[in-house]
Design an enzyme around this catalytic site. Structure first.
Site, PDB file in Angstrom:
ATOM      1  N   GLU A   1      -1.461 -59.640 -49.089  1.00 60.59           N
ATOM      2  CA  GLU A   1      -1.609 -59.360 -50.251  1.00 60.59           C
ATOM      3  C   GLU A   1      -1.702 -59.268 -51.543  1.00 60.59           C
ATOM      4  OE1 GLU A   1       0.750 -62.927 -50.934  1.00 60.59           O
ATOM      5  OE2 GLU A   1       2.802 -62.116 -49.427  1.00 60.59           O
TER       6      GLU A   1
ATOM      7  N   LEU B   1     -13.598 -59.851 -42.715  1.00 54.82           N
ATOM      8  CA  LEU B   1     -14.075 -60.005 -41.722  1.00 54.82           C
ATOM      9  C   LEU B   1     -13.904 -59.317 -40.125  1.00 54.82           C
ATOM     10  CD1 LEU B   1     -15.065 -63.106 -39.694  1.00 54.82           C
ATOM     11  CD2 LEU B   1     -12.379 -61.887 -39.092  1.00 54.82           C
TER      12      LEU B   1
ATOM     13  N   ARG C   1      -0.553 -64.059 -59.318  1.00 52.80           N
ATOM     14  CA  ARG C   1      -0.386 -64.984 -57.688  1.00 52.80           C
ATOM     15  C   ARG C   1      -0.403 -66.239 -58.015  1.00 52.80           C
ATOM     16  NH1 ARG C   1       1.628 -61.035 -54.082  1.00 52.80           N
ATOM     17  NH2 ARG C   1       0.534 -59.128 -54.860  1.00 52.80           N
TER      18      ARG C   1
HETATM   19  C1  LIG Z   1       6.396 -61.665 -56.600  1.00 49.84           C
HETATM   20  C2  LIG Z   1       5.126 -60.733 -56.149  1.00 49.84           C
HETATM   21  C3  LIG Z   1       6.270 -59.986 -55.278  1.00 49.84           C
HETATM   22  C4  LIG Z   1       5.845 -59.069 -54.636  1.00 49.84           C
HETATM   23  N1  LIG Z   1       6.627 -58.182 -52.978  1.00 49.84           N
HETATM   24  C5  LIG Z   1       6.161 -57.310 -53.177  1.00 49.84           C
HETATM   25  C6  LIG Z   1       6.868 -56.032 -51.783  1.00 49.84           C
HETATM   26  O1  LIG Z   1       7.636 -56.299 -51.170  1.00 49.84           O
HETATM   27  N2  LIG Z   1       6.795 -54.631 -51.430  1.00 49.84           N
HETATM   28  C7  LIG Z   1       5.398 -54.593 -51.882  1.00 49.84           C
HETATM   29  O2  LIG Z   1       5.068 -53.345 -51.120  1.00 49.84           O
HETATM   30  N3  LIG Z   1       4.570 -55.234 -53.024  1.00 49.84           N
HETATM   31  C8  LIG Z   1       4.790 -56.510 -53.772  1.00 49.84           C
HETATM   32  N4  LIG Z   1       4.175 -57.074 -54.442  1.00 49.84           N
HETATM   33  C9  LIG Z   1       3.154 -56.517 -54.721  1.00 49.84           C
HETATM   34  C10 LIG Z   1       2.767 -55.460 -56.233  1.00 49.84           C
HETATM   35  O3  LIG Z   1       3.813 -54.654 -55.984  1.00 49.84           O
HETATM   36  C11 LIG Z   1       1.482 -55.281 -56.155  1.00 49.84           C
HETATM   37  O4  LIG Z   1       1.195 -54.276 -55.300  1.00 49.84           O
HETATM   38  C12 LIG Z   1       0.311 -56.867 -56.638  1.00 49.84           C
HETATM   39  O5  LIG Z   1       0.927 -57.524 -57.030  1.00 49.84           O
HETATM   40  C13 LIG Z   1      -0.590 -56.150 -57.118  1.00 49.84           C
HETATM   41  O6  LIG Z   1      -0.414 -55.888 -58.580  1.00 49.84           O
HETATM   42  P1  LIG Z   1      -0.828 -54.388 -60.002  1.00 49.84           P
HETATM   43  O7  LIG Z   1      -0.658 -53.002 -58.904  1.00 49.84           O
HETATM   44  O8  LIG Z   1      -0.125 -55.119 -60.798  1.00 49.84           O
HETATM   45  O9  LIG Z   1      -2.562 -55.291 -59.568  1.00 49.84           O
HETATM   46  P2  LIG Z   1      -3.744 -54.457 -59.755  1.00 49.84           P
HETATM   47  O10 LIG Z   1      -3.665 -53.447 -58.685  1.00 49.84           O
HETATM   48  O11 LIG Z   1      -4.893 -55.375 -59.819  1.00 49.84           O
HETATM   49  O12 LIG Z   1      -3.617 -53.283 -60.723  1.00 49.84           O
HETATM   50  C14 LIG Z   1      -3.183 -54.131 -62.189  1.00 49.84           C
HETATM   51  C15 LIG Z   1      -3.318 -53.236 -63.562  1.00 49.84           C
HETATM   52  O13 LIG Z   1      -3.842 -51.590 -63.340  1.00 49.84           O
HETATM   53  C16 LIG Z   1      -3.166 -50.614 -63.532  1.00 49.84           C
HETATM   54  N5  LIG Z   1      -2.450 -49.971 -62.355  1.00 49.84           N
HETATM   55  C17 LIG Z   1      -3.750 -50.077 -61.063  1.00 49.84           C
HETATM   56  N6  LIG Z   1      -3.621 -49.219 -59.938  1.00 49.84           N
HETATM   57  C18 LIG Z   1      -3.115 -48.619 -61.035  1.00 49.84           C
HETATM   58  C19 LIG Z   1      -2.713 -46.943 -60.390  1.00 49.84           C
HETATM   59  N7  LIG Z   1      -2.549 -45.912 -58.575  1.00 49.84           N
HETATM   60  N8  LIG Z   1      -1.511 -46.066 -61.223  1.00 49.84           N
HETATM   61  C20 LIG Z   1      -2.245 -46.528 -63.285  1.00 49.84           C
HETATM   62  N9  LIG Z   1      -1.618 -48.378 -62.786  1.00 49.84           N
HETATM   63  C21 LIG Z   1      -2.512 -49.111 -61.923  1.00 49.84           C
HETATM   64  C22 LIG Z   1      -1.498 -51.383 -63.095  1.00 49.84           C
HETATM   65  O14 LIG Z   1      -1.315 -51.332 -64.838  1.00 49.84           O
HETATM   66  C23 LIG Z   1      -1.799 -51.814 -62.538  1.00 49.84           C
HETATM   67  O15 LIG Z   1      -1.111 -53.571 -62.663  1.00 49.84           O
HETATM   68  C24 LIG Z   1       4.552 -58.082 -54.996  1.00 49.84           C
HETATM   69  C25 LIG Z   1       3.882 -59.345 -56.062  1.00 49.84           C
HETATM   70  C26 LIG Z   1       4.301 -60.191 -56.521  1.00 49.84           C
HETATM   71  C27 LIG Z   1       3.392 -61.055 -57.518  1.00 49.84           C
END
Ligand SMILES: Cc1cc2nc3c(=O)[nH]c(=O)nc-3n(C[C@H](O)[C@H](O)[C@H](O)COP(=O)(O)OP(=O)(O)OC[C@H]3O[C@@H](n4cnc5c(N)ncnc54)[C@H](O)[C@@H]3O)c2cc1C
Length: 266
Positions: free
Chosen positions: A108, A121, A216
């Site tokens: 995650e 690791l 998280r």
């Molecule tokens: C409660 C919970 C449940 C979840 N359940 C699932 C699940 O069932 N299945 C699953 O696959 N995932 C799940 N996730 C993971 C979630 O979908 C995200 O992949 C993860 O939380 C990382 O978040 P993020 O992409 O916002 O973060 P980061 O990668 O940290 O990115 C931060 C921000 O940067 C921008 N960004 C980053 N990369 C890109 C890009 N390539 N293009 C455009 N903008 C970008 C976005 O605005 C993003 O919010 C879950 C997350 C949470 C918190």
């Protein structure tokens, strides 16, 4: 079923450990040289390098060194959070070494891509027959569930050890000892559970860390990663109160905490 006898090398963990292995330094000489070159004098009131660099970077945008508003670094960063100029926060960086967490947690964690760097690791190079395992609290606190968990983990652990031994024989023609072990371990690891403990070195900037804490450290997140997010937040609030002091911790019913802020995703 008989009481499982965990391998003496098998240890059970329930809490993550976070080591702050690196933080930034400010090169005051060159900041002063820049200010001299541009005919201005300025100093901040923070002793935290990350906060100092964030303010310096922010003030570059409008060349606002000459007449800073009152309130010092805390007010300056507070305003950045309020108006959402989040890119400025990317200049503050920490290196964290996280241990005592499960492979399911790191699966995650590494979904957070923007502003994060990871080194984890390797289960191909490191022998997991001395592995530790992370037990979820709700299982550990219930004797019946704990028993089922322990039996399952012990069996898979023993399966891993047996498979590794046999696979080393399968690949005994391979003269390179390191490669032989890698070939054995990379196949044997397929039976290791999500609970297997891992270690991960994480470098992240303040903006990315804030986003991680918000997603998280939320009640909807998995309990183990929420405990990690709260542990990271507590450390960062000590490290850089002006960058992380806006978060409030509220207790949840299961003894864990949730982090909230009025300034989400800056
Ligand atoms: C409660 C919970 C449940 C979840 N359940 C699932 C699940 O069932 N299945 C699953 O696959 N995932 C799940 N996730 C993971 C979630 O979908 C995200 O992949 C993860 O939380 C990382 O978040 P993020 O992409 O916002 O973060 P980061 O990668 O940290 O990115 C931060 C921000 O940067 C921008 N960004 C980053 N990369 C890109 C890009 N390539 N293009 C455009 N903008 C970008 C976005 O605005 C993003 O919010 C879950 C997350 C949470 C918190």
């Amino acid at each position: 079923m008989a009481e499982p006898t965990p391998n003496a090398a098998m240890k059970i963990l329930r809490e993550p450990t976070v080591y702050v292995t690196g933080r930034q330094n400010v090169n005051l000489d060159d900041i002063d040289r820049f200010l001299d070159d541009h005919g201005v004098a300025w100093q901040t009131d923070t002793l935290v390098a990350g906060e100092h660099l964030v303010e310096t970077a922010g003030r570059i945008c409008y060349m606002s060194f000459a007449k800073p508003r009152p309130g010092g670094n805390q007010a300056y960063i507070g305003h950045i959070l309020e108006v959402g100029h989040g890119s400025v926060l990317e200049h503050a960086v920490w290196n964290l070494l996280i241990t005592g967490v499960s492979r399911s947690l790191t699966h995650e964690l590494i979904r957070h891509r923007a502003g994060f760097g990871y080194s984890q690791l390797s289960q191909r190079y490191v022998d997991e027959s001395v592995a530790e395992y992370v037990e979820p609290d709700c299982i550990a606190d219930d004797p019946e569930l704990h028993q089922i968990w322990l039996e399952t983990v012990t069996q898979t652990h023993q399966g891993y050890v047996k498979l590794t031994e046999k696979l080393l024989k399968t690949f005994e023609a391979e003269p390179d000892k390191t490669l032989r072990r890698k070939l054995a371990r990379q196949a044997a690891r397929s039976v290791l559970p999500n609970a297997t403990e891992t270690k991960i070195f994480v470098t992240a900037n303040a903006r990315a860390l804030r986003h991680f804490i918000e997603l998280r450290g939320n009640r909807h997140a998995d309990t183990e990663i929420r405990k990690l997010a709260i542990a990271v937040l507590r450390i960062l609030q000590q490290e850089a109160p002006n960058l992380f002091g806006d978060y409030q911790l509220a207790p949840l019913g299961d003894g864990t905490f949730e982090a909230t802020t009025p300034y989400r995703k800056v």
